[in-house]
Motif scaffolding. Structure first.
Motif, PDB file in Angstrom:
ATOM      1  N   ASN A   6     -10.389  82.742  79.192  1.00 63.04           N
ATOM      2  CA  ASN A   6     -12.077  82.866  78.165  1.00 63.04           C
ATOM      3  C   ASN A   6     -12.832  81.548  77.889  1.00 63.04           C
ATOM      4  O   ASN A   6     -12.011  80.531  77.249  1.00 63.04           O
ATOM      5  CB  ASN A   6     -11.445  82.914  76.432  1.00 63.04           C
ATOM      6  CG  ASN A   6     -11.313  84.549  76.514  1.00 63.04           C
ATOM      7  OD1 ASN A   6     -11.783  85.943  77.383  1.00 63.04           O
ATOM      8  ND2 ASN A   6     -10.546  85.273  75.534  1.00 63.04           N
ATOM      9  N   CYS A  44     -20.613  79.631  77.019  1.00 64.22           N
ATOM     10  CA  CYS A  44     -20.721  80.564  77.638  1.00 64.22           C
ATOM     11  C   CYS A  44     -20.347  80.192  79.353  1.00 64.22           C
ATOM     12  O   CYS A  44     -20.498  79.101  79.637  1.00 64.22           O
ATOM     13  CB  CYS A  44     -21.733  81.538  78.173  1.00 64.22           C
ATOM     14  SG  CYS A  44     -23.297  80.461  78.393  1.00 64.22           S
ATOM     15  N   LYS A 171     -13.451  83.192  82.422  1.00 66.42           N
ATOM     16  CA  LYS A 171     -15.029  84.472  81.433  1.00 66.42           C
ATOM     17  C   LYS A 171     -14.735  84.137  79.992  1.00 66.42           C
ATOM     18  O   LYS A 171     -15.312  83.452  79.667  1.00 66.42           O
ATOM     19  CB  LYS A 171     -14.176  85.928  81.917  1.00 66.42           C
ATOM     20  CG  LYS A 171     -13.218  86.342  80.827  1.00 66.42           C
ATOM     21  CD  LYS A 171     -12.185  87.516  81.083  1.00 66.42           C
ATOM     22  CE  LYS A 171     -11.112  88.294  80.463  1.00 66.42           C
ATOM     23  NZ  LYS A 171     -10.569  87.241  79.212  1.00 66.42           N
ATOM     24  N   ASP A 172     -16.388  84.654  80.271  1.00 68.12           N
ATOM     25  CA  ASP A 172     -17.161  84.542  78.367  1.00 68.12           C
ATOM     26  C   ASP A 172     -16.038  85.611  78.328  1.00 68.12           C
ATOM     27  O   ASP A 172     -15.143  86.102  77.555  1.00 68.12           O
ATOM     28  CB  ASP A 172     -18.088  85.078  78.847  1.00 68.12           C
ATOM     29  CG  ASP A 172     -19.883  84.711  79.152  1.00 68.12           C
ATOM     30  OD1 ASP A 172     -19.598  83.321  79.396  1.00 68.12           O
ATOM     31  OD2 ASP A 172     -20.597  85.189  80.390  1.00 68.12           O
ATOM     32  N   ASP A 173     -16.818  85.023  76.347  1.00 66.75           N
ATOM     33  CA  ASP A 173     -15.082  85.656  75.196  1.00 66.75           C
ATOM     34  C   ASP A 173     -15.701  86.970  75.217  1.00 66.75           C
ATOM     35  O   ASP A 173     -16.601  87.621  75.371  1.00 66.75           O
ATOM     36  CB  ASP A 173     -16.304  85.157  73.385  1.00 66.75           C
ATOM     37  CG  ASP A 173     -15.267  83.359  74.545  1.00 66.75           C
ATOM     38  OD1 ASP A 173     -14.317  83.381  74.734  1.00 66.75           O
ATOM     39  OD2 ASP A 173     -16.168  82.285  73.198  1.00 66.75           O
TER      40      ASP A 173
END
Ligand SMILES: NC(=O)N[C@H]1NC(=O)NC1=O
Length: 173
Positions: A6, A44, A171-173
């Motif tokens: 993340n 992001c 990846k995004d959270d």
């Protein structure tokens, strides 16, 4: 296959961990990772990609040329000798460059050499967004460009390669 981390975990990495993880999102350029690490935190993945792209845009002309020259030829000697980075090997395979006919190999070899002697750096294209024929077409078409156009196009392709390499890791959270 590495599992994705993340963006909030990226923000916690030490510079050593960060360089180990992202030192090849721009081929063989750990300096880009060292520079981008100074810009954490990122909100992001898109923002994270932008930081690498900004690093490339901010380089003076000489620095851009260094980046272009760090790239191996597509289907070149390094590939034949098994000396590509893991990322580059996967990308070249994905474009079908491991399964060339003798004729395709000869065309690519001759076109790569012709391109390098005109421009002084290798032909760069995001292999994962192409297949053998579009690579051959690109080698033909781009040969008639000016050197400045090809430096800009090459850096733009490095950005596409970089983005796809980042999306394999984060990846995004
Ligand atoms: N020459 C060249 O484009 N090499 C690069 N392209 C790509 O997708 N991976 C590479 O190593």
């Amino acid at each position: 296959m590495t599992s994705l981390i993340n963006i909030s975990e990226v923000n916690k990495l030490t510079s050593e961990q960060f360089e180990w993880m992202f030192g090849n999102v721009i081929e063989l350029c750990t300096e880009a990772a060292a520079n981008v690490h100074k810009k954490i935190p990122f909100g992001c993945v898109a923002e994270f990609c932008d930081a690498f792209h900004q690093y490339l845009d901010d380089l003076p002309m000489e620095g851009k040329l260094v980046i272009l020259k760090l790239h191996p030829d597509l289907a070149g000697r390094m590939a034949a000798a098994g000396q590509l980075t893991h990322e580059s090997a996967v990308e070249q395979k994905c474009a079908g460059l491991n399964d060339l006919t003798k004729e395709q190999r000869d065309i690519i070899d001759i076109s790569n050499e012709r391109y390098k002697s005109k421009f002084g750096f290798p032909f760069i294209i995001c292999a994962r967004e192409n297949k053998v024929q579009s690579i051959i077409d690109g080698l033909r078409r781009r040969y008639s460009n000016t050197r400045d156009q090809e430096i800009a196009t090459g850096i733009n392709e490095v950005k596409k390669i970089c983005k796809l390499r980042i999306l394999d890791l984060v990846k995004d959270d």
